[in-house]
Design a protein around this motif. Structure first.
Motif, short mmCIF file in Angstrom:
data_model
loop_
_atom_site.label_atom_id
_atom_site.label_comp_id
_atom_site.label_asym_id
_atom_site.label_seq_id
_atom_site.Cartn_x
_atom_site.Cartn_y
_atom_site.Cartn_z
N ARG A 511 0.82 -1.23 0.00
CA ARG A 511 0.00 0.00 0.00
C ARG A 511 0.85 1.27 0.00
O ARG A 511 0.40 2.31 -0.48
CB ARG A 511 -0.93 0.01 1.23
N SER A 512 2.06 1.20 0.57
CA SER A 512 2.91 2.39 0.64
C SER A 512 4.37 1.97 0.67
O SER A 512 4.70 0.83 1.01
CB SER A 512 2.57 3.22 1.87
N ASN A 531 0.94 -4.05 -7.81
CA ASN A 531 0.57 -3.75 -6.42
C ASN A 531 -0.59 -2.75 -6.53
O ASN A 531 -0.38 -1.54 -6.54
CB ASN A 531 1.74 -3.15 -5.65
N ARG A 532 -1.78 -3.26 -6.65
CA ARG A 532 -2.91 -2.44 -7.07
C ARG A 532 -3.30 -1.38 -6.05
O ARG A 532 -3.96 -0.40 -6.40
CB ARG A 532 -4.10 -3.33 -7.40
N SER A 533 -2.91 -1.56 -4.79
CA SER A 533 -3.26 -0.57 -3.77
C SER A 533 -2.20 0.51 -3.61
O SER A 533 -2.36 1.45 -2.84
CB SER A 533 -3.48 -1.27 -2.42
N LEU A 534 -1.11 0.38 -4.35
CA LEU A 534 -0.01 1.33 -4.22
C LEU A 534 -0.30 2.57 -5.05
O LEU A 534 -0.42 2.51 -6.27
CB LEU A 534 1.30 0.68 -4.69
N LYS A 535 -0.41 3.72 -4.40
CA LYS A 535 -0.78 4.96 -5.08
C LYS A 535 0.39 5.95 -5.11
O LYS A 535 0.68 6.55 -6.12
CB LYS A 535 -1.98 5.61 -4.40
N GLU A 536 1.05 6.14 -3.97
CA GLU A 536 2.07 7.18 -3.84
C GLU A 536 3.46 6.57 -3.99
O GLU A 536 3.90 5.76 -3.18
CB GLU A 536 1.94 7.84 -2.47
N CYS A 538 6.25 8.70 -5.00
CA CYS A 538 7.16 9.84 -5.20
C CYS A 538 8.59 9.53 -4.75
O CYS A 538 9.56 10.03 -5.32
CB CYS A 538 6.64 11.07 -4.45
#
Length: 547
Positions: A511-512, A531-536, A538
């Protein structure tokens, strides 16, 4: 009068300008036609080179001498074909960009590629014309030499040097020289029909140097050779290749029961269950099945269990002399790989799960990160280089081809893991491979020897949790944990692996990303896909070496 002259000159200038303008307009109008013409002529030249190459191959097989100029023509033709293909690819991409991304057709683009095609086509036509001679003849017939005497042209005073050269080609050649001489006399003097068997050949042999009569003038001599290397067979121009595949599961079980005795297994269900697992670990190789079966048939069930554990734990060198011999042969296949890239590719394949079908693109990405390629231009170049390595490995029978992918035989994988089980070898590698165990939900290093690991593979498990403290991996350059169930990576986890260059955490539930990822300043290849829940992500931007 002056006015008439002026009008005439002006008229000619206008005509010239009009003709030039018409010529330039024709370039634009006939772009597709001109490019298609070049494409057709390039294909004709390619077809011609294929036909001539077939003749060259046949001539070489017959031992004939190639005509002067034919190989140079082939080299130049291939260069011209490559140039044409590059041009056509460039033109197609430019046209796609022109039509799809701009509001109107770019006339200068059409003009450029149309003119280029017109100018380049004559070169292809000229090369086709030059190659017409070789369509009918590429070689001069060369008579097969007659072996009147085995060493007629040899200086016997220099026989020690000759024997030394032969020893590099085939081990202990001195031991078979007498048998070869007897066979040669039977073939050449008595004209008997003789079959010569050359078993377990590792390098290409020059049969005449071994004193073996061969060729069209000795058709009464048949030669059968066995080798684990396809390139050896091809290099010796064998008439027919027969590939001996591993036994199927049922066949392996039938053979194993035949060796240890059906009755012994039928009367003991516990032993039969272990026997099936032992047979499975032998990987369908009849030599290992026979060696293991003969070793176990009179032993107690405790010995069977211990043998199964050793096979599963990749430690067959402790089991039986015949098994050691088989594994020694497989290790020799690895040692004889001339290519450093092929050796690296071979070892990388052992990081994957048993029986896994391995994508060569994945190998290329890992290879880029580990810098196993010299003078690399792009990932596409890496993929080509990996394919060359794979071709070397499949021809040496240490990898199995699966279409565009590859597979490593279970027993061969065991050898690779033996090679990397310690850091004493020339590769200075030590692998920890715990891949493909669906019962593994949490991972902790098993022992205190973690400092020497260079690569760790935990792929294809069900790991949900990693250690939440720093692990000391000062030599680790590769960490693979794809296809697991991770959602969180502990912040301390990466602190002890600052030399990592390849990190694959794809196909998880992350997730992170933790801040400690920034410590991997030498990271070149990072895979976080699926990793479908990984958004950020940077933080990835701070990793400056990523490809």
């Amino acid at each position: 009068m002056a006015e008439e002259v002026t009008n005439t000159v002006v008229g000619k200038i206008v005509d010239l300008l009009f003709s030039a303008a018409k010529w330039e307009i024709d370039y634009v109008r006939n772009c597709t036609k001109n490019v298609d013409m070049l494409r057709n002529e390039a294909q004709k030249l390619k077809d011609m080179t294929d036909r001539i190459q077939q003749r060259i191959h046949a001539a070489k097989e017959n031992g004939d001498v190639l005509l002067v100029g034919v190989q140079n023509w082939m080299d130049m033709a291939n260069i011209e074909i490559s140039k044409a293909e590059e041009f056509l690819e460039e033109e197609a991409n430019a046209k796609k960009t022109c039509f799809n991304l701009q509001p109107c057709v770019n006339l200068s683009t059409l003009h450029h590629y149309s003119k280029m095609a017109i100018n380049y086509t004559p070169f292809l036509l000229q090369h086709q014309e030059d190659g017409q001679t070789y369509e009918s003849c590429v070689s001069i017939l060369t008579r097969t030499p007659i072996l009147v005497d085995l060493y007629q042209t040899k200086n016997l005073d220099d026989i020690d040097t000759h024997k030394l050269a032969l020893r590099e080609i085939i081990e202990d050649v001195e031991k078979i020289n007498k048998n070869v001489e007897v066979a040669a006399k039977r073939i050449m003097i008595n004209e008997e029909k003789v079959l010569i068997i050359l078993d377990d050949i590792w390098e290409q042999l020059v049969l005449s140097d071994l004193g073996i009569p061969c060729g069209n003038e000795h058709m009464n001599c048949k030669i059968l050779l066995t080798s684990r290397r396809m390139d050896v067979c091809e290099g010796m121009n064998v008439d027919r290749n027969i590939c001996v595949n591993a036994l199927k599961k049922k066949e392996a079980w039938v053979l194993f029961k035949r060796i240890v005795g059906d009755e012994k297994l039928a009367n003991d269900t516990s032993m039969e269950k272990i026997a099936k697992e032992v047979t499975k670990e032998c990987g369908g190789l009849s030599l290992i099945i026979r060696a293991v079966g003969n070793d176990l048939k009179n032993k107690s069930i405790h010995v069977w269990e211990a043998t199964l554990d050793r096979l599963r734990n990749h430690a067959p060198l402790e089991i039986h002399q015949e098994i050691r011999k088989t594994f020694t042969h497989l290790k020799l296949s690895y040692d004889l790989l001339g290519s450093k890239e092929a050796k690296s590719c071979f070892l990388l394949c052992s990081l994957f799960s048993e029986d896994e079908i391995i994508d060569t693109l994945c190998l290329a990405e890992y290879g880029v990160g580990l810098r196993i390629f010299d003078n690399l231009c792009s990932i596409n170049d890496a993929r080509k280089r990996i394919q060359m390595a794979v071709d070397t490995l499949t021809s040496s029978s240490v990898l199995l081809s699966e279409g565009n992918k590859v597979k490593m035989h279970d027993v061969v994988r065991d050898v690779a893991l033996l090679i990397t089980s310690s850091s004493d070898g020339e590769e200075k590698e030590k692998f920890l491979v715990e891949a493909g165990n669906k019962d593994t939900t949490e991972w902790q290093p098993r022992n205190r020897t973690s400092e020497s690991y260079t690569k760790i593979s935990l792929m294809d498990n069900r790991i949900r949790k990693l250690p939440d403290h720093e692990l000391h991996f000062p030599l680790l350059d590769t960490f693979l944990i794809r296809y697991n169930l991770l959602s969180i990576i502990p912040d301390e986890f990466f602190r002890g692996m600052k030399e990592v260059k390849v990190l694959d955490m794809s196909h998880n539930k992350i997730r992170s990303l933790q801040q400690s990822l920034k410590l991997l300043t030498k990271l070149i290849t990072l895979d976080l896909s699926l990793n479908r829940s990984l958004k950020e992500i940077c933080i990835v931007g701070e990793l400056k070496l990523l490809d």
